[in-house]
Design a protein around this motif. Structure first.
Motif, PDB file in Angstrom:
ATOM      1  N   LEU A 181       0.825  -1.214   0.000  1.00 16.14           N
ATOM      2  CA  LEU A 181       0.000   0.000   0.000  1.00 16.14           C
ATOM      3  C   LEU A 181       0.861   1.267   0.000  1.00 16.14           C
ATOM      4  O   LEU A 181       0.699   2.155  -0.846  1.00 16.14           O
ATOM      5  CB  LEU A 181      -0.912  -0.003   1.243  1.00 16.14           C
ATOM      6  N   ILE A 182       1.802   1.350   0.959  1.00 15.15           N
ATOM      7  CA  ILE A 182       2.568   2.592   1.124  1.00 15.15           C
ATOM      8  C   ILE A 182       3.667   2.718   0.073  1.00 15.15           C
ATOM      9  O   ILE A 182       3.804   3.768  -0.569  1.00 15.15           O
ATOM     10  CB  ILE A 182       3.153   2.678   2.566  1.00 15.15           C
ATOM     11  N   ASP A 223      10.283  -6.726  -3.738  1.00 13.01           N
ATOM     12  CA  ASP A 223       9.370  -7.158  -2.686  1.00 13.01           C
ATOM     13  C   ASP A 223       9.617  -8.642  -2.463  1.00 13.01           C
ATOM     14  O   ASP A 223      10.069  -9.335  -3.374  1.00 13.01           O
ATOM     15  CB  ASP A 223       7.917  -6.929  -3.139  1.00 13.01           C
ATOM     16  N   ASN A 271       3.197  -9.210  -5.605  1.00 12.88           N
ATOM     17  CA  ASN A 271       3.190  -7.744  -5.516  1.00 12.88           C
ATOM     18  C   ASN A 271       4.118  -7.110  -6.549  1.00 12.88           C
ATOM     19  O   ASN A 271       3.829  -6.027  -7.067  1.00 12.88           O
ATOM     20  CB  ASN A 271       3.565  -7.274  -4.101  1.00 12.88           C
ATOM     21  N   VAL A 322       8.441  -1.344   4.157  1.00 12.44           N
ATOM     22  CA  VAL A 322       8.203  -2.719   4.613  1.00 12.44           C
ATOM     23  C   VAL A 322       7.835  -2.643   6.101  1.00 12.44           C
ATOM     24  O   VAL A 322       8.021  -1.592   6.725  1.00 12.44           O
ATOM     25  CB  VAL A 322       9.483  -3.574   4.402  1.00 12.44           C
ATOM     26  N   GLU A 364      11.373  -5.401   9.489  1.00 12.83           N
ATOM     27  CA  GLU A 364      12.113  -5.660   8.244  1.00 12.83           C
ATOM     28  C   GLU A 364      12.966  -4.437   7.896  1.00 12.83           C
ATOM     29  O   GLU A 364      14.076  -4.555   7.392  1.00 12.83           O
ATOM     30  CB  GLU A 364      11.151  -5.962   7.086  1.00 12.83           C
ATOM     31  N   ALA A 408       9.196   4.551   5.469  1.00 10.53           N
ATOM     32  CA  ALA A 408       7.826   5.034   5.666  1.00 10.53           C
ATOM     33  C   ALA A 408       7.224   4.410   6.922  1.00 10.53           C
ATOM     34  O   ALA A 408       6.007   4.432   7.117  1.00 10.53           O
ATOM     35  CB  ALA A 408       6.982   4.663   4.443  1.00 10.53           C
ATOM     36  N   SER A 410       5.936   3.237  10.599  1.00 12.28           N
ATOM     37  CA  SER A 410       5.080   3.925  11.567  1.00 12.28           C
ATOM     38  C   SER A 410       5.763   4.192  12.900  1.00 12.28           C
ATOM     39  O   SER A 410       5.165   4.803  13.785  1.00 12.28           O
ATOM     40  CB  SER A 410       3.827   3.083  11.820  1.00 12.28           C
ATOM     41  N   PRO A 459       4.605   8.880   6.324  1.00 17.89           N
ATOM     42  CA  PRO A 459       3.438   9.548   5.749  1.00 17.89           C
ATOM     43  C   PRO A 459       2.208   9.135   6.555  1.00 17.89           C
ATOM     44  O   PRO A 459       1.889   7.947   6.630  1.00 17.89           O
ATOM     45  CB  PRO A 459       3.384   8.981   4.325  1.00 17.89           C
ATOM     46  N   ALA A 463      -0.916   8.730   6.508  1.00 16.95           N
ATOM     47  CA  ALA A 463      -2.199   8.393   5.892  1.00 16.95           C
ATOM     48  C   ALA A 463      -2.073   6.939   5.509  1.00 16.95           C
ATOM     49  O   ALA A 463      -0.977   6.434   5.338  1.00 16.95           O
ATOM     50  CB  ALA A 463      -2.441   9.231   4.647  1.00 16.95           C
ATOM     51  N   GLY A 464      -3.157   6.278   5.399  1.00 21.47           N
ATOM     52  CA  GLY A 464      -3.076   4.875   5.043  1.00 21.47           C
ATOM     53  C   GLY A 464      -4.451   4.302   4.893  1.00 21.47           C
ATOM     54  O   GLY A 464      -5.396   5.012   4.530  1.00 21.47           O
ATOM     55  N   SER A 510      -4.094  -3.618   2.315  1.00 24.57           N
ATOM     56  CA  SER A 510      -2.657  -3.703   2.090  1.00 24.57           C
ATOM     57  C   SER A 510      -2.390  -4.312   0.713  1.00 24.57           C
ATOM     58  O   SER A 510      -3.317  -4.725   0.027  1.00 24.57           O
ATOM     59  CB  SER A 510      -1.993  -4.518   3.208  1.00 24.57           C
ATOM     60  N   GLY A 511      -1.116  -4.307   0.347  1.00 20.54           N
ATOM     61  CA  GLY A 511      -0.722  -4.913  -0.932  1.00 20.54           C
ATOM     62  C   GLY A 511      -0.671  -3.921  -2.072  1.00 20.54           C
ATOM     63  O   GLY A 511      -1.196  -2.803  -1.995  1.00 20.54           O
TER      64      GLY A 511
END
Ligand code: NAD
Length: 285
Positions: free
Chosen positions: A12-13, A34, A39, A70, A74, A96, A98, A122, A124-125, A129-130
């Motif tokens: 997603l991100i 990935d 993906n 990731v 990771e 990116a 959290s 960032p 927002a989310g 996912s994916g």
């Protein structure tokens, strides 16, 4: 800007960042990798990336900008691997994730080698996912927190903002510790509560099947985030352990206080509890 951008993690991100970089810098070459072949294939098919590589080294050593998107555990492992590679001079690296304190500490060997690593988040989310969930406009008007080490030159931070301008996010520089406190309050802890509420409903649904059918409206609204990736949230809790332990203690106090008010049938204070929350909630931008 011209150059090679290497995106590690095409979910997603990562996918959304790649789309935003492409939008603002169509002349840049975007390479992705990935652990999920699915993906990678989807990102190629959707035109999110121009090409893929199967090893970190193949993408990292050629890149002018490396973006890690990731799960945070990771991220820590990959930063350690990057520190042992012969990266291009002047490369910029950001993530990116959290959480920031543990991530920035893991980047210290890179920073000490003179590599410009700038932590990023960032804000927002989605609970999705994916690669298929990635969107160009995901970060529009959202806050994008950056946590550069003191040793990082201001021009490097500006360069990163320039690369990421297609996100149309509002960049804000904070320290890693401040980041983890702020996001602990507004994101990580609410996530624990949302999942806790779902677990409570699940327990009661064993007694009465009507619970699942009645858990609509408000319940669905406040528990939407409980559908997010469990692996991602496990890592976030383990990274932001100290902040979250403190917030859990505060929360237990708050619940004890409300329980006392209900036990005492203190109508005035119960009213004040909801009225105070409403004032703050109504004032949120
Ligand atoms: P996601 O599950 O959609 O994507 C993560 C991707 O990373 C997956 O495609 C996965 O296969 C890949 N991956 C995992 N380990 C890898 C490795 N070692 N090497 C290469 N690829 C690997 O998750 P996401 O929502 O995109 O989250 C990515 C990061 O962004 C996390 O650190 C998360 O904390 C952060 N973040 C998430 C949100 C959100 O709302 N989902 C918001 C802001 C930041």
């Amino acid at each position: 800007m011209k150059g090679k951008v290497f995106v590690i993690g095409l979910g997603l991100i990562g996918g959304s960042l790649a789309k935003a970089v492409r939008y603002a810098h169509p002349e840049a070459m975007i390479i992705g990798t990935d652990v999920s072949e699915k993906n990678i294939q989807l990102s190629m098919l959707l035109g999110t990336i121009d090409d893929s590589v199967s090893t970190l080294e193949a993408g990292a050593c050629e890149a002018d900008l490396i973006l890690l998107a990731v799960p945070v555990n990771e991220t820590v492992k990959i930063l350690t691997q990057l520190a042992d590679m012969n990266l291009k001079s002047g490369v910029l690296i950001s993530d990116a994730g959290s959480t920031k304190d543990t991530v920035v500490k893991a980047a210290k060997p890179l920073i000490d080698k003179g590599v410009a690593f700038i932590g990023g988040h960032p804000m927002a989310g989605s609970h999705k996912s994916g690669a298929g969930a990635a969107k160009l406009h995901l970060f529009e008007h959202a806050f994008y927190l950056l946590t550069p080490d003191e040793s990082i030159e201001e021009k490097k931070v500006e360069q990163l903002k320039e690369w990421l301008k297609g996100t149309r996010a509002n960049f804000l520089v904070v320290t890693p510790a401040m980041h983890d406190k702020l996001t602990g309050v507004v994101s990580h802890f609410p996530h624990i509560v949302a999942s806790g509420l779902v677990k409570q409903a699940e327990n009661y649904s064993k007694e009465n099947k009507l619970i699942s059918r009645l858990a609509a409206g408000g319940f669905r609204d406040i528990t939407r985030i409980a559908s997010s990736s469990p692996e991602m949230w496990r890592d976030i809790l383990l990274h932001n352990r100290n902040v979250l332990l403190e917030l859990m203690d505060d929360w237990l106090q708050e619940m004890k206080h409300v329980k006392g008010l209900v036990e005492k049938e203190d109508s005035e204070e119960i009213l004040r509890f909801f009225a105070d929350a409403k004032v703050f909630r109504d004032d949120l931008p």
